[in-house]
Design a protein around this motif. Structure first.
Motif, PDB file in Angstrom:
ATOM      1  N   MET A   1       8.222  -8.924  -0.470  1.00  0.00           N
ATOM      2  CA  MET A   1       7.400  -7.803  -0.010  1.00  0.00           C
ATOM      3  C   MET A   1       8.266  -6.738   0.657  1.00  0.00           C
ATOM      4  SD  MET A   1       4.029  -9.845   1.406  1.00  0.00           S
ATOM      5  CE  MET A   1       3.773  -8.674   2.678  1.00  0.00           C
ATOM      6  N   ALA A   2       9.230  -7.160   1.469  1.00  0.00           N
ATOM      7  CA  ALA A   2      10.116  -6.210   2.134  1.00  0.00           C
ATOM      8  C   ALA A   2      10.954  -5.456   1.114  1.00  0.00           C
ATOM      9  CB  ALA A   2      11.008  -6.934   3.131  1.00  0.00           C
ATOM     10  N   ALA A   3      11.447  -6.170   0.091  1.00  0.00           N
ATOM     11  CA  ALA A   3      12.237  -5.509  -0.951  1.00  0.00           C
ATOM     12  C   ALA A   3      11.387  -4.488  -1.700  1.00  0.00           C
ATOM     13  CB  ALA A   3      12.807  -6.543  -1.915  1.00  0.00           C
ATOM     14  N   LEU A   4      10.134  -4.841  -1.973  1.00  0.00           N
ATOM     15  CA  LEU A   4       9.227  -3.938  -2.670  1.00  0.00           C
ATOM     16  C   LEU A   4       8.963  -2.701  -1.816  1.00  0.00           C
ATOM     17  CD1 LEU A   4       7.351  -3.368  -5.060  1.00  0.00           C
ATOM     18  CD2 LEU A   4       5.572  -4.623  -3.859  1.00  0.00           C
ATOM     19  N   GLU A   5       8.747  -2.880  -0.524  1.00  0.00           N
ATOM     20  CA  GLU A   5       8.482  -1.756   0.356  1.00  0.00           C
ATOM     21  C   GLU A   5       9.706  -0.853   0.470  1.00  0.00           C
ATOM     22  OE1 GLU A   5       7.551  -2.698   4.427  1.00  0.00           O
ATOM     23  OE2 GLU A   5       6.206  -0.991   4.533  1.00  0.00           O
TER      24      GLU A   5
ATOM     25  N   ILE B   1       1.011  -3.438  -1.141  1.00  0.00           N
ATOM     26  CA  ILE B   1       1.814  -4.621  -0.817  1.00  0.00           C
ATOM     27  C   ILE B   1       0.916  -5.762  -0.363  1.00  0.00           C
ATOM     28  CG2 ILE B   1       3.514  -5.537   0.819  1.00  0.00           C
ATOM     29  CD1 ILE B   1       4.842  -2.731   0.688  1.00  0.00           C
ATOM     30  N   ILE B   2      -0.058  -5.450   0.481  1.00  0.00           N
ATOM     31  CA  ILE B   2      -0.978  -6.496   0.943  1.00  0.00           C
ATOM     32  C   ILE B   2      -1.789  -7.038  -0.225  1.00  0.00           C
ATOM     33  CG2 ILE B   2      -3.054  -6.874   2.341  1.00  0.00           C
ATOM     34  CD1 ILE B   2      -1.805  -4.920   4.391  1.00  0.00           C
ATOM     35  N   SER B   3      -2.198  -6.174  -1.138  1.00  0.00           N
ATOM     36  CA  SER B   3      -2.950  -6.627  -2.309  1.00  0.00           C
ATOM     37  C   SER B   3      -2.112  -7.544  -3.184  1.00  0.00           C
ATOM     38  CB  SER B   3      -3.421  -5.426  -3.140  1.00  0.00           C
ATOM     39  OG  SER B   3      -4.290  -4.624  -2.403  1.00  0.00           O
ATOM     40  N   ILE B   4      -0.843  -7.173  -3.366  1.00  0.00           N
ATOM     41  CA  ILE B   4       0.056  -8.016  -4.172  1.00  0.00           C
ATOM     42  C   ILE B   4       0.246  -9.373  -3.498  1.00  0.00           C
ATOM     43  CG2 ILE B   4       2.450  -8.253  -4.956  1.00  0.00           C
ATOM     44  CD1 ILE B   4       2.426  -5.177  -5.367  1.00  0.00           C
ATOM     45  N   ALA B   5       0.431  -9.329  -2.183  1.00  0.00           N
ATOM     46  CA  ALA B   5       0.607 -10.588  -1.448  1.00  0.00           C
ATOM     47  C   ALA B   5      -0.657 -11.436  -1.532  1.00  0.00           C
ATOM     48  CB  ALA B   5       0.961 -10.306   0.001  1.00  0.00           C
ATOM     49  N   ALA B   6      -1.807 -10.804  -1.383  1.00  0.00           N
ATOM     50  CA  ALA B   6      -3.070 -11.546  -1.458  1.00  0.00           C
ATOM     51  C   ALA B   6      -3.270 -12.130  -2.850  1.00  0.00           C
ATOM     52  CB  ALA B   6      -4.236 -10.632  -1.094  1.00  0.00           C
ATOM     53  N   ALA B   7      -2.900 -11.375  -3.870  1.00  0.00           N
ATOM     54  CA  ALA B   7      -3.029 -11.882  -5.238  1.00  0.00           C
ATOM     55  C   ALA B   7      -2.099 -13.060  -5.465  1.00  0.00           C
ATOM     56  CB  ALA B   7      -2.752 -10.770  -6.245  1.00  0.00           C
ATOM     57  N   ALA B   8      -0.936 -13.039  -4.831  1.00  0.00           N
ATOM     58  CA  ALA B   8       0.010 -14.143  -4.982  1.00  0.00           C
ATOM     59  C   ALA B   8      -0.463 -15.374  -4.222  1.00  0.00           C
ATOM     60  CB  ALA B   8       1.390 -13.719  -4.491  1.00  0.00           C
ATOM     61  N   VAL B   9      -1.110 -15.188  -3.090  1.00  0.00           N
ATOM     62  CA  VAL B   9      -1.523 -16.292  -2.231  1.00  0.00           C
ATOM     63  C   VAL B   9      -2.874 -16.860  -2.652  1.00  0.00           C
ATOM     64  CG1 VAL B   9      -2.177 -16.841   0.142  1.00  0.00           C
ATOM     65  CG2 VAL B   9      -0.177 -15.447  -0.295  1.00  0.00           C
ATOM     66  N   LEU B  10      -3.740 -16.049  -3.207  1.00  0.00           N
ATOM     67  CA  LEU B  10      -5.110 -16.442  -3.514  1.00  0.00           C
ATOM     68  C   LEU B  10      -5.213 -17.699  -4.390  1.00  0.00           C
ATOM     69  CD1 LEU B  10      -7.953 -15.610  -2.861  1.00  0.00           C
ATOM     70  CD2 LEU B  10      -7.964 -14.199  -4.909  1.00  0.00           C
TER      71      LEU B  10
END
Length: 172
Positions: free
Chosen positions: A15-19, A150-159
């Motif tokens: 996520m940090a790299a993406l940001e 970024i939060i959406s991507i993280a949520a999609a990965a965690v969901l």
């Protein structure tokens, strides 16, 4: 059964790299405006005058410039045979009255001109402030959109992992 553990360290670093990759073009803006997200800004804050008082600019008050002109209905002219009195068909202003009236008009025109200049300068400053606010708002909106992505991507990965954990707890 597949391993449902999340490698949080790897997820955070991705996520940090993406940001960082998405915000390279705004690196200068991020550092100078880091605290702006926390303060609430009214959309009308740029248009408030100190103390809420109206703008005081010099201007002429409407007046009837000819009201004090009495004029003359007769006059004396010099002829080769001596002074002669003439009767005019109406009352006409004297040269002195005319000059005073023109001076009053010129003074009011100057006051109006000065006021127009002040208003033009005020409008220019307000336009610059408004443009600055628009740019800052656009930057904030862009940063917030990136964070939301970024939060959406993280949520999609965690969901999926969370869903499997819930299924395992509900269906042992």
């Amino acid at each position: 059964m597949p391993d449902s553990r999340i490698d949080w360290g790897q997820l955070v670093s991705e996520m940090a790299a993406l940001e960082v990759a998405e915000s390279d073009d705004e690196a200068d803006d991020e550092s100078s405006e880091a605290d702006e997200d926390s303060e609430a800004v009214s959309p009308f804050a740029a248009f408030r005058r100190p103390g809420g008082l109206p703008i005081n600019v010099p201007r002429a008050r409407p007046t009837n410039y000819g009201q004090n002109v009495r004029g003359q209905s007769q006059g004396v002219v010099q002829t080769p045979q001596g002074p002669a009195s003439i009767q005019l068909p109406g009352r006409f202003p004297t040269v002195e009255e005319f000059k005073k009236t023109v001076e009053a008009i010129q003074k009011d025109v100057k006051n109006n001109s000065d006021g127009i200049k002040q208003l033009a300068e005020l409008q220019r400053r307000d336009a610059l402030r408004l443009a600055d606010l628009v740019v800052k708002s656009e930057r904030r909106l862009k940063r917030q959109m990136k964070r939301t992505q970024i939060i959406s991507i993280a949520a999609a990965a965690v969901l999926p992992f969370v869903g499997r954990l819930i299924d395992q707890k509900l269906n042992p």
